[in-house]
Design an enzyme around this catalytic site. Structure first.
Site, PDB file in Angstrom:
ATOM      1  N   TYR A  57     143.705 -25.155  73.194  1.00  0.00           N
ATOM      2  CA  TYR A  57     142.245 -25.235  73.301  1.00  0.00           C
ATOM      3  C   TYR A  57     141.655 -26.488  72.648  1.00  0.00           C
ATOM      4  CZ  TYR A  57     142.771 -20.256  74.359  1.00  0.00           C
ATOM      5  OH  TYR A  57     143.154 -19.054  74.911  1.00  0.00           O
ATOM      6  N   HIS A  62     135.053 -26.148  75.566  1.00  0.00           N
ATOM      7  CA  HIS A  62     134.552 -25.046  74.741  1.00  0.00           C
ATOM      8  C   HIS A  62     134.739 -25.290  73.246  1.00  0.00           C
ATOM      9  CE1 HIS A  62     132.478 -21.481  75.690  1.00  0.00           C
ATOM     10  NE2 HIS A  62     133.438 -20.590  75.639  1.00  0.00           N
ATOM     11  N   ASN A 109     134.187 -15.484  71.672  1.00  0.00           N
ATOM     12  CA  ASN A 109     133.274 -14.386  71.987  1.00  0.00           C
ATOM     13  C   ASN A 109     133.020 -13.432  70.832  1.00  0.00           C
ATOM     14  OD1 ASN A 109     133.158 -15.523  74.492  1.00  0.00           O
ATOM     15  ND2 ASN A 109     134.218 -13.881  75.558  1.00  0.00           N
ATOM     16  N   ASN A 155     128.192 -17.304  75.097  1.00  0.00           N
ATOM     17  CA  ASN A 155     128.724 -16.043  74.574  1.00  0.00           C
ATOM     18  C   ASN A 155     128.983 -16.084  73.075  1.00  0.00           C
ATOM     19  OD1 ASN A 155     128.657 -14.719  77.030  1.00  0.00           O
ATOM     20  ND2 ASN A 155     130.746 -15.329  77.576  1.00  0.00           N
TER      21      ASN A 155
END
Length: 223
Positions: A57, A62, A109, A155
């Protein structure tokens, strides 16, 4: 000043030695051999970058929040080497303000779980917290700072608002733009940043880090 190990807690990171003793905190700047003697309860702020931990990631859209926290760590010589409240944390002293830098380890989240715990541990008001994250509703490279408001479509920020019960939390949004129609949103935000977007996003994160550094030392009402 003498500290007995039975009552003093010694914390080490890249820049500071922190000695906590009763209600006194002493900061030792290793590079310049300077001492900072600070009362517990002096102004503290929390800066949390939202993202997802792990190499897969690291360079995704994100993870803009993590990018900004990494820049602040470089700027202030901080290492996020403490694990607490479902986060990796470190701290800096900036113009007399203690800044807690954090990356939640909950995945995006559930970021609110970490923020709620950190606010409680450091006895901070929501207005003492800054959250930074990516935003598809801003053009790629855009930067927006707001001191309160709804979570919008993000989110991670929704989790922060839902868990803390507060909307008066400052936030900086890094615009990543919307994906092409052929790419689902969830796939886009977890993609590695495309080459043509890399430079504008780096510049946006630099700008965001500068805005956050100014926010950290702004006057606030005492709790």
């Amino acid at each position: 000043m003498k500290f007995e190990r039975s009552v003093a807690q010694f914390n080490w990171n890249k820049t500071f030695t922190t000695i906590e003793w009763h209600e006194i905190v002493v900061y030792i700047d290793k590079k310049n051999n300077l001492w900072y003697n600070v009362r517990m309860g002096q102004k503290t702020v929390l800066v949390a970058g939202l993202g997802n931990l792990g190499d897969k990631y690291q360079d995704t859209y994100h993870n803009m929040g993590f990018w900004v926290v990494d820049l602040l760590c470089q700027k202030w010589g901080v290492t996020l080497d403490k694990k607490e409240c479902d986060s990796l944390t470190g701290f800096a002293m900036v113009e007399g303000v203690r800044v807690v830098l954090a990356k939640p380890t909950t995945f995006m989240n559930n970021s609110g779980l970490a923020l709620k715990a950190l606010l409680k541990k450091y006895k901070l008001q929501p207005s003492d917290c800054m959250v930074v994250y990516d935003d598809i509703d801003l053009p790629c490279g855009g930067v927006r700072l707001r001191k309160e408001g709804s979570a919008g479509t993000h989110n991670g920020m929704r989790s922060v608002v839902n868990e803390t019960g507060h909307t008066d939390i400052a936030r900086v949004r890094i615009g990543v733009g919307r994906p092409p129609e052929s790419i689902p949103l969830i796939n886009f935000v977890l993609m590695k940043v495309l080459g043509e977007h890399f430079e504008p996003l780096q510049k946006a994160c630099q700008e965001a880090s500068q805005q956050i550094a100014k926010w950290c030392v702004e006057p606030r009402e005492s709790k």
